[in-house]
Design an enzyme around this catalytic site. Sequence first.
Site, PDB file in Angstrom:
ATOM      1  N   LYS A 123       0.821  -1.222   0.000  1.00 37.11           N
ATOM      2  CA  LYS A 123       0.000   0.000   0.000  1.00 37.11           C
ATOM      3  C   LYS A 123       0.854   1.270   0.000  1.00 37.11           C
ATOM      4  CE  LYS A 123      -4.165  -2.310   1.420  1.00 37.11           C
ATOM      5  NZ  LYS A 123      -5.191  -2.621   2.424  1.00 37.11           N
TER       6      LYS A 123
ATOM      7  N   ARG B 194      -3.147 -10.497   5.130  1.00 33.85           N
ATOM      8  CA  ARG B 194      -3.518 -10.532   3.704  1.00 33.85           C
ATOM      9  C   ARG B 194      -2.352  -9.939   2.916  1.00 33.85           C
ATOM     10  NH1 ARG B 194      -5.601  -7.413  -0.289  1.00 33.85           N
ATOM     11  NH2 ARG B 194      -7.173  -8.341  -1.640  1.00 33.85           N
TER      12      ARG B 194
HETATM   13  N1  HH2 Z   1      -7.131  -4.478   1.007  1.00 34.44           N
HETATM   14  C1  HH2 Z   1      -7.449  -4.571  -0.306  1.00 34.44           C
HETATM   15  C2  HH2 Z   1      -8.462  -5.428  -0.720  1.00 34.44           C
HETATM   16  N2  HH2 Z   1      -9.136  -6.206   0.174  1.00 34.44           N
HETATM   17  N3  HH2 Z   1      -9.474  -6.943   2.392  1.00 34.44           N
HETATM   18  C3  HH2 Z   1      -9.177  -6.879   3.690  1.00 34.44           C
HETATM   19  N4  HH2 Z   1      -9.820  -7.653   4.584  1.00 34.44           N
HETATM   20  N5  HH2 Z   1      -8.198  -6.032   4.163  1.00 34.44           N
HETATM   21  C4  HH2 Z   1      -7.503  -5.203   3.326  1.00 34.44           C
HETATM   22  O1  HH2 Z   1      -6.642  -4.442   3.813  1.00 34.44           O
HETATM   23  C5  HH2 Z   1      -7.805  -5.246   1.920  1.00 34.44           C
HETATM   24  C6  HH2 Z   1      -8.822  -6.141   1.481  1.00 34.44           C
HETATM   25  C7  HH2 Z   1      -6.711  -3.749  -1.316  1.00 34.44           C
HETATM   26  O2  HH2 Z   1      -5.664  -4.439  -1.910  1.00 34.44           O
HETATM   27  P1  HH2 Z   1      -5.626  -5.227  -3.340  1.00 34.44           P
HETATM   28  O3  HH2 Z   1      -6.614  -6.335  -3.396  1.00 34.44           O
HETATM   29  O4  HH2 Z   1      -4.236  -5.628  -3.569  1.00 34.44           O
HETATM   30  O5  HH2 Z   1      -5.943  -4.150  -4.441  1.00 34.44           O
HETATM   31  P2  HH2 Z   1      -7.256  -3.795  -5.248  1.00 34.44           P
HETATM   32  O6  HH2 Z   1      -8.297  -3.424  -4.260  1.00 34.44           O
HETATM   33  O7  HH2 Z   1      -6.795  -2.662  -6.132  1.00 34.44           O
HETATM   34  O8  HH2 Z   1      -7.663  -5.021  -6.034  1.00 34.44           O
END
Ligand code: HH2
Length: 254
Positions: free
Chosen positions: A196, A238
């Site tokens: 992030k 995660r």
């Molecule tokens: N962060 C993201 C997505 N889902 N779920 C939980 N429980 N906690 C988090 O911190 C969290 C989450 C964001 O990351 P990412 O999936 O890599 O990116 P994107 O939302 O752009 O797909």
Amino acid sequence: MGVVNVTPDSFSDGRRFADAAQAIAHARSLVADGADIVDIGGESSRPGAEPVGEAEELDRVLPVIEALAGEVRVSIDTAKAGVARAAVAAGASLVNDITASLHEVAAETGAGWVAMHMQGRPQTMQVDPTYDDVVAEVTAFVAARAQQAFDAGVAEVWVDPGIGFGKTAAHNWALLAALPDLVACGWPVAVGTSRKAFLGAVLGQADRGDGPTVVGDRLEGSVATAVHAAVAGVGLLRVHDVGATVAALRTVAA
Ligand code: HH2
């Protein structure tokens, strides 16, 4: 928990695993690296991301879930009740809910549930996030949602402070520093810091803010904060970089 984004626009790995075969192969590599759960997502929640329709989201995630469900525990990362329900029917057993509002689906289906805190919605959440006391407000919110779900019959409930979701870097650092207090509330805690923007900012690396960043970006910060969280008692991390995280955790545990 290893992240598998079946999307064209996720912030760090968008496009890389956008078709089912790529996503399935990537998930298997995360399991080989030591992931206990793979978190399948078909809609990016990065700041400013465009929403995806339910049919499109289902087309992205269902073939991946069906292929993996017999091999590893599968979590569905969605904000839609219909997607969560179909994902559980296809073999997912954990609903990872960034809106902390889908506990009824978990209660109906018998799945576990992750209740994440978010201020606002992805389109606008980073415009001007404001709290009087971020730690107290986030803790009270997730604890109340967890209790509500538990009372409705959800047997497995996780709370997640939602790093980066309607939070400045200072809010994120305050929440990470206070993880032992969140753990002390008694609900199992999940955290996602992986790749992030605030991790880049602390090292003086600009957030390009124009789409997916280079894979491997912010690895040291991601691993350091994951280890910090584990030491604080967080039970579910995660992460995108499972191998490096597992190696660091094993080292610290030893
Ligand atoms: N962060 C993201 C997505 N889902 N779920 C939980 N429980 N906690 C988090 O911190 C969290 C989450 C964001 O990351 P990412 O999936 O890599 O990116 P994107 O939302 O752009 O797909």
